[in-house]
Design an enzyme around this catalytic site. Structure first.
Site, PDB file in Angstrom:
ATOM      1  CE  LYS A 125      -3.586   7.041  10.229  1.00 58.10           C
ATOM      2  NZ  LYS A 125      -4.860   7.506   9.490  1.00 58.10           N
ATOM      3  CG  ASN A 154       9.152   1.427   9.466  1.00 60.11           C
ATOM      4  OD1 ASN A 154       9.208   2.419  10.496  1.00 60.11           O
ATOM      5  ND2 ASN A 154       9.242  -0.051   9.736  1.00 60.11           N
ATOM      6  NE  ARG A 155       5.051   8.741   6.355  1.00 58.50           N
ATOM      7  CZ  ARG A 155       4.307   8.673   7.534  1.00 58.50           C
ATOM      8  NH1 ARG A 155       4.041   7.345   7.913  1.00 58.50           N
ATOM      9  NH2 ARG A 155       4.034   9.671   8.221  1.00 58.50           N
ATOM     10  CG  LEU A 156       9.685   0.732   3.652  1.00 63.10           C
ATOM     11  CD1 LEU A 156      10.418  -0.570   4.227  1.00 63.10           C
ATOM     12  CD2 LEU A 156      10.319   1.101   2.649  1.00 63.10           C
TER      13      LEU A 156
END
Length: 214
Positions: A9, A191-193
């Site tokens: 997601k 971007n999982r940041l």
């Protein structure tokens, strides 16, 4: 084994920046709580996970309902003789966590739990529906019972016993206040940041704020 590798997601609903946060984590928690509460389809926004260290040395987590929060901390109610109650009596260091999927947010609170004054527990117990009051009395929470029928039969007997009578709070049931020592706010980002902001309580009663790598 069921492979979940393709479950993904993208988190894109908001951001958490130092330029827009208060000095006190309770103020930020209050803002987030009401933003989630106002979001359509948010569900039970006060549902939180309480993690304790059990008498067997293992951590254990379960979902309970937050019933009050203010500058002193976070209050929930339970059976003091339950597994969680006995765990807290043995080791009051606990962790509370909220995951609000609707706004892609998480809050993790480390703190110390202690029983609240009896008169406050009395007041909350009095506000509960009679069915919930009797449920608190009839259930020896976390103990092994022979069947569902056993609980329901005991409840029926209590209903007859208390018919037309005031239902008082049992001494083994009441609230805990969790005083926070560390509060971390997590906001999902692309971007999982992800944004992670941690407040740590200091000896001078101020809060130190740090950004953590995702």
């Amino acid at each position: 084994m069921h492979d979940l590798s393709d479950y993904r997601k993208s988190y894109e609903k908001s951001e958490l920046l130092e330029s827009s946060i208060p000095e006190d984590p309770i103020n930020l928690f209050n803002r987030w709580f009401h933003e989630v509460e106002d979001f359509d389809g948010a569900g039970e926004v006060n549902a939180m996970t309480v993690s304790t260290i059990g008498l067997d040395g293992f951590p254990k987590s379960r979902v309970v309902l937050l019933k009050k929060f203010n500058e002193e901390g976070f209050v929930f109610y339970t059976n003091y003789n339950s597994e969680k109650g006995r765990a807290i009596a043995n080791n009051p260091k606990v962790c509370l966590s909220f995951f609000w999927d609707s706004l892609e947010r998480q809050v993790i609170i480390k703190g110390i739990a202690e029983k609240i004054p009896e008169n406050i527990s009395d007041g909350y117990f009095e506000s509960r529906p009679d069915g919930s009051k009797l449920g608190a009395i009839v259930s020896n929470q976390s103990e092994i019972v022979p069947s569902r029928d056993y609980l329901e039969e005991n409840l029926k007997q209590l209903e007859k016993e208390y018919e037309g009578k005031e239902i008082l709070r049992p001494k083994h049931w009441g609230g805990f206040l969790v005083t926070p020592l560390e509060v971390e706010f997590w906001q999902g980002r692309p971007n999982r940041l992800h944004d992670r902001i941690r407040y740590t309580f200091q000896e001078d009663y101020s809060w130190k704020i740090n950004r953590l790598a995702p």
